[in-house]
Motif scaffolding. Sequence first.
Motif, PDB file in Angstrom:
ATOM      1  N   TYR A  37       0.710  -1.355   0.059  1.00  0.00           N
ATOM      2  CA  TYR A  37      -0.162  -0.005   0.088  1.00  0.00           C
ATOM      3  C   TYR A  37       1.084   1.233   0.091  1.00  0.00           C
ATOM      4  CZ  TYR A  37      -3.661   3.251   1.116  1.00  0.00           C
ATOM      5  OH  TYR A  37      -4.482   4.361   1.131  1.00  0.00           O
ATOM      6  N   PRO A  38       2.045   1.500   0.903  1.00  0.00           N
ATOM      7  CA  PRO A  38       2.806   2.568   0.515  1.00  0.00           C
ATOM      8  C   PRO A  38       3.425   2.712  -0.470  1.00  0.00           C
ATOM      9  CG  PRO A  38       3.249   1.140   2.860  1.00  0.00           C
ATOM     10  CD  PRO A  38       2.295   0.568   2.007  1.00  0.00           C
ATOM     11  N   GLN A  39       3.870   1.859  -1.206  1.00  0.00           N
ATOM     12  CA  GLN A  39       4.267   1.612  -2.515  1.00  0.00           C
ATOM     13  C   GLN A  39       3.430   2.203  -3.582  1.00  0.00           C
ATOM     14  OE1 GLN A  39       5.873  -2.573  -2.914  1.00  0.00           O
ATOM     15  NE2 GLN A  39       7.623  -1.939  -2.119  1.00  0.00           N
ATOM     16  N   TYR A  40       2.274   1.825  -3.372  1.00  0.00           N
ATOM     17  CA  TYR A  40       0.973   2.257  -4.246  1.00  0.00           C
ATOM     18  C   TYR A  40       0.927   3.738  -4.087  1.00  0.00           C
ATOM     19  CZ  TYR A  40      -3.653   2.727  -5.782  1.00  0.00           C
ATOM     20  OH  TYR A  40      -4.955   3.261  -6.433  1.00  0.00           O
ATOM     21  N   LEU A  41       0.832   3.988  -2.969  1.00  0.00           N
ATOM     22  CA  LEU A  41       0.718   5.719  -2.785  1.00  0.00           C
ATOM     23  C   LEU A  41       1.868   6.374  -3.407  1.00  0.00           C
ATOM     24  CD1 LEU A  41      -0.408   5.822   0.981  1.00  0.00           C
ATOM     25  CD2 LEU A  41      -1.697   5.972  -0.925  1.00  0.00           C
ATOM     26  N   VAL A  42       3.184   5.847  -3.308  1.00  0.00           N
ATOM     27  CA  VAL A  42       4.175   6.679  -4.024  1.00  0.00           C
ATOM     28  C   VAL A  42       3.963   6.736  -5.594  1.00  0.00           C
ATOM     29  CG1 VAL A  42       6.671   6.528  -4.486  1.00  0.00           C
ATOM     30  CG2 VAL A  42       5.906   6.014  -2.271  1.00  0.00           C
ATOM     31  N   MET A  43       3.510   5.423  -5.818  1.00  0.00           N
ATOM     32  CA  MET A  43       3.331   5.368  -7.334  1.00  0.00           C
ATOM     33  C   MET A  43       2.174   6.335  -7.941  1.00  0.00           C
ATOM     34  SD  MET A  43       5.662   3.322  -8.612  1.00  0.00           S
ATOM     35  CE  MET A  43       5.249   2.936 -10.042  1.00  0.00           C
ATOM     36  N   LEU A  44       1.222   6.430  -7.171  1.00  0.00           N
ATOM     37  CA  LEU A  44       0.149   7.233  -7.507  1.00  0.00           C
ATOM     38  C   LEU A  44       0.566   8.752  -7.705  1.00  0.00           C
ATOM     39  CD1 LEU A  44      -2.891   6.253  -4.959  1.00  0.00           C
ATOM     40  CD2 LEU A  44      -2.831   6.105  -7.660  1.00  0.00           C
ATOM     41  N   SER A  65      11.937  11.212   5.359  1.00  0.00           N
ATOM     42  CA  SER A  65      12.890  10.400   4.503  1.00  0.00           C
ATOM     43  C   SER A  65      13.416   8.893   4.691  1.00  0.00           C
ATOM     44  CB  SER A  65      14.228  11.426   4.084  1.00  0.00           C
ATOM     45  OG  SER A  65      14.905  11.612   5.365  1.00  0.00           O
ATOM     46  N   GLY A  66      13.324   9.070   6.221  1.00  0.00           N
ATOM     47  CA  GLY A  66      13.556   7.636   6.813  1.00  0.00           C
ATOM     48  C   GLY A  66      12.811   6.793   6.395  1.00  0.00           C
ATOM     49  N   THR A  67      11.366   6.958   6.174  1.00  0.00           N
ATOM     50  CA  THR A  67      10.323   6.249   5.725  1.00  0.00           C
ATOM     51  C   THR A  67      10.164   6.002   4.237  1.00  0.00           C
ATOM     52  OG1 THR A  67       8.976   6.576   7.660  1.00  0.00           O
ATOM     53  CG2 THR A  67       7.732   5.704   5.828  1.00  0.00           C
ATOM     54  N   LEU A  68      10.467   7.162   3.460  1.00  0.00           N
ATOM     55  CA  LEU A  68      10.512   7.209   2.045  1.00  0.00           C
ATOM     56  C   LEU A  68      11.666   6.624   1.221  1.00  0.00           C
ATOM     57  CD1 LEU A  68       8.609   8.318  -0.372  1.00  0.00           C
ATOM     58  CD2 LEU A  68       9.849  10.504   0.010  1.00  0.00           C
ATOM     59  N   LEU A  72      11.276   3.985  -1.851  1.00  0.00           N
ATOM     60  CA  LEU A  72      12.011   4.140  -3.235  1.00  0.00           C
ATOM     61  C   LEU A  72      13.000   3.184  -3.585  1.00  0.00           C
ATOM     62  CD1 LEU A  72      12.168   8.221  -2.876  1.00  0.00           C
ATOM     63  CD2 LEU A  72      10.460   6.840  -3.995  1.00  0.00           C
ATOM     64  N   LYS A  73      13.964   2.917  -2.516  1.00  0.00           N
ATOM     65  CA  LYS A  73      14.936   2.026  -2.985  1.00  0.00           C
ATOM     66  C   LYS A  73      14.286   0.491  -3.566  1.00  0.00           C
ATOM     67  CE  LYS A  73      19.259   0.438  -1.048  1.00  0.00           C
ATOM     68  NZ  LYS A  73      20.048   0.491   0.333  1.00  0.00           N
ATOM     69  N   ARG A  74      13.159   0.198  -2.482  1.00  0.00           N
ATOM     70  CA  ARG A  74      12.339  -1.335  -3.327  1.00  0.00           C
ATOM     71  C   ARG A  74      11.690  -0.863  -4.495  1.00  0.00           C
ATOM     72  NH1 ARG A  74      11.404  -1.779   2.544  1.00  0.00           N
ATOM     73  NH2 ARG A  74       9.339  -0.351   1.940  1.00  0.00           N
ATOM     74  N   LEU A  75      11.218   0.089  -4.916  1.00  0.00           N
ATOM     75  CA  LEU A  75      10.472   0.364  -6.026  1.00  0.00           C
ATOM     76  C   LEU A  75      11.671   0.366  -7.292  1.00  0.00           C
ATOM     77  CD1 LEU A  75       8.016   3.076  -4.980  1.00  0.00           C
ATOM     78  CD2 LEU A  75       7.333   0.957  -5.804  1.00  0.00           C
ATOM     79  N   GLU A  76      12.815   0.942  -6.956  1.00  0.00           N
ATOM     80  CA  GLU A  76      13.916   1.089  -7.778  1.00  0.00           C
ATOM     81  C   GLU A  76      14.681  -0.499  -8.129  1.00  0.00           C
ATOM     82  OE1 GLU A  76      17.566   4.177  -8.713  1.00  0.00           O
ATOM     83  OE2 GLU A  76      17.424   3.298  -6.840  1.00  0.00           O
ATOM     84  N   ALA A  77      14.571  -1.201  -6.963  1.00  0.00           N
ATOM     85  CA  ALA A  77      15.073  -2.635  -7.286  1.00  0.00           C
ATOM     86  C   ALA A  77      13.840  -3.277  -8.030  1.00  0.00           C
ATOM     87  CB  ALA A  77      15.325  -3.334  -6.147  1.00  0.00           C
TER      88      ALA A  77
END
Length: 144
Positions: A37-44, A65-68, A72-77
């Motif tokens: 769900y948090p990754q989905y929010l970033v993608m939105l 930034s500690g959460t974000l 972002l690192k996982r989405l990049e991977a």
Amino acid sequence: MTDAPRLNHQVCFALYSASRAATAVYRPVLEDLGLTYPQYLVMLVLWEAEPRGVRELGDELGLDSGTLSPLLKRLEAMGLVERNRSGEDERRVAVHLTAAGQALSSRANAIPQRLAEAAGLTSDELEQLRTTLERLTEALHHSQ
């Protein structure tokens, strides 16, 4: 103990319960996309407009930034985003969608409809709820 606050009268608990229930509806759909769900929010946010700076993403999502950064690192991977340092300012990192990240948006188009169907509310009722929650959020932020 009749004067004691009751759980079922608390707005905070109603919000908490609704959030958990909504996330549970999203979970299987997002699993099909390979997103949390948090990754989905970033993608939105990125599907709305890109590139976005990391600070800009954090501000929009209310994340530090500690959460974000790990998100972002996982989405990049996963090959969905790329992070690039600005040539003008090394401290600024711009986040771009990859072709795979852009393509994922079409698969995500039906997600809001899934929540609407599960909620059993009309589109007008959902819009009114969203507007009320935005007003509540804004008021609570200003009261701090």
